[in-house]
Design a protein around this motif. Structure first.
Motif: not given
Length: 477
Positions: A249-251, A257-261, A304-307
């Motif tokens: 995961y990358i914030a 914002l948290l990117y869940m690749p 936060h928002r996760k995507f």
């Protein structure tokens, strides 16, 4: 009547399984037949068959080899690691006539031993004067992936044994030099044979203290200190076959914002966008999370928002094919590439990451190889091959389901709608403007455009039918 028809020795690389096998083979009436279900060879790297069964015959029907193991004289078995043919677990793990031996070792010790063996190329030692060693660097993210794989596999073994009313014989790495434990194991197996001394052929490798084997030992201590020790033996919230891959995961550096690749998704493009959103270098993004540090980040960023980002299955599969098979020149994917060439007809150049240097690997050859890879994926995703289902080509639906064990993304972004969805996310966390979103996030787009046709679309739909149905994908164009 014997208690068991055969046995399976569950272990991992660098846990002492070679030594345990050598000692089991010292007993009259017991034979351990190596890694009989390793997807890249059968038994041992240089053998052609086990009990007359070839690798191709085993690939077609693993039950055939198990039947041969049962039929052979004496009590026979084999070593099995978490990346071996998963079909064997469906047969052996629920069979009460199959004895289960589970060998364990401290995960940090096995990880460091594996890194040294990889660096030196020495996997066994029979003469101490020929010992090779190397000081390795501890990689926190790699170790946490290693630990997650071990945990998931051990939880699956334990839960299946519980549900089927079975017990296993547990052997710790430290027990391997106790002759009484070895004799106790054979008594448990129901074999009337004893030994008075252990096999002395194999020698212990790298006996020096851990601090002498790890160049960045301080970093290793820091990583181990922040791990939740209770998760070292059980992770009940993780899906047994695959965890949520939290270390990937990358914030954003400043924005919540948290990117869940997903592994074969547009990670590089999204990382670059997150960095430009906060006007920082990509290296300033927050990465290598553990469960503990990710929870701390979530609590520290209450708005936060996760995507995550999903992409068309054809692009998904082609990216995995290029990154992991065609252009990959190292690691376990080298072995997988060899197996795909040998067993599944995926004819890509072997031994180098630049297929363009091979004059026969034309774009037409690339298309034929990709179609063969898609056929392999159809079987692999249906648990019909010995090769592991890697996260790089697993269905995107299964990866999202694995994420749900920790927490779902707020937004599932389609790659074709990046600009609009990322703009909404940026606005929700307080940005009035945002950096430009790249129109092409696939580095292999030109290569795919040159080969894409209805046959590739149909083959991808065969492999990823659930993704097409779940996410509403149509033809690529």
């Amino acid at each position: 009547m014997s208690k068991y028809d055969y046995f399976i020795l569950f272990a991992e690389m660098r846990t002492g399984s070679n030594f345990l096998e050598a000692n089991l083979n010292s007993f009259d009436g017991i034979s351990c037949l190596g890694e009989a279900f390793n997807p890249h060879f059968i038994g041992y790297p240089d053998t052609e068959n086990v009990l007359g069964i070839t690798q191709r015959e085993r690939e077609d029907d693993p039950r055939k080899l198990i039947d041969a193991v049962i039929a052979a004289p004496g009590l026979n078995g084999f070593r099995f690691f978490n990346d071996h043919d998963p079909r064997v677990l469906d047969i052996a793990l629920t069979d009460p006539r199959c004895a289960k031996i589970i060998l364990t070792r401290n995960p940090a010790d096995s990880y460091v031993s594996w890194k040294i063996a990889t660096a030196t190329g020495q996997w066994k030692l029979t003469n101490a004067t020929h010992a090779k060693t190397s000081q390795i660097r501890f990689d926190p993210a790699e170790f946490e992936r290693h630990l997650t794989d071990l945990q998931g596999f051990q939880v699956r073994l334990m839960n299946t044994l519980q549900r089927t009313g079975q017990t296993a014989f547990y052997v710790a790495y430290e027990d391997l030099h106790d002759v009484e434990v070895m004799n106790g194991l054979t008594l448990w197996l129901g074999v009337d044979s004893q030994i008075t001394a252990l096999n002395k052929k194999l020698k212990k490798q790298n006996p020096m203290p851990m601090a002498d084997k790890v160049a960045n030992f301080d970093a290793m201590e820091t990583t181990l200190a922040r791990l939740d020790r209770f998760n070292l033996t059980r992770t009940p919230n993780f899906e047994p076959r695959r965890g949520p891959m939290i270390p990937t995961y990358i914030a954003a550096a400043h924005s919540p914002l948290l990117y869940m690749p997903l592994k074969s998704g547009p990670t590089a493009a999204i990382s670059d966008w997150l960095a430009r959103l906060d006007k920082v270098p990509v290296d300033d993004l927050l990465q290598s999370f553990s469960q503990k540090t990710l929870r701390e980040w979530l609590r520290g960023n209450p708005t936060h928002r996760k995507f995550t980002v999903i992409r068309h299955p054809v692009i998904w599969a082609h990216t995995a094919f290029c990154e992991r098979i065609v252009f990959n020149g190292k690691g376990s994917f080298t072995e997988i590439r060899g197996t795909l060439r040998k067993v599944h007809g995926v004819d890509v150049p072997d031994g180098g990451p630049q297929p363009e240097t091979h004059p026969t690997y034309t774009m037409a050859a690339h298309k034929i190889a990709f179609l063969a890879f898609l056929k392999f994926l159809r079987n692999n995703l249906s648990a019909q091959t010995a090769v592991r289902t890697d996260a790089a080509w697993a269905s995107q639906l299964s990866l999202l389901q694995a994420m749900s064990d920790f927490g779902l993304p707020d937004v599932i972004v389609r790659e074709t709608a990046l600009r609009g969805d990322l703009a909404r996310l940026a606005g929700q966390v307080g940005h009035d403007t945002m950096p430009e979103v790249p129109t092409v996030t696939d580095p292999y787009a030109a290569r795919l455009a040159a080969i894409y046709d209805a046959d590739i679309e149909a083959a991808a739909r065969d492999a990823y039918g659930k993704d097409y149905e779940s996410f509403g994908f149509g033809s690529l164009r």
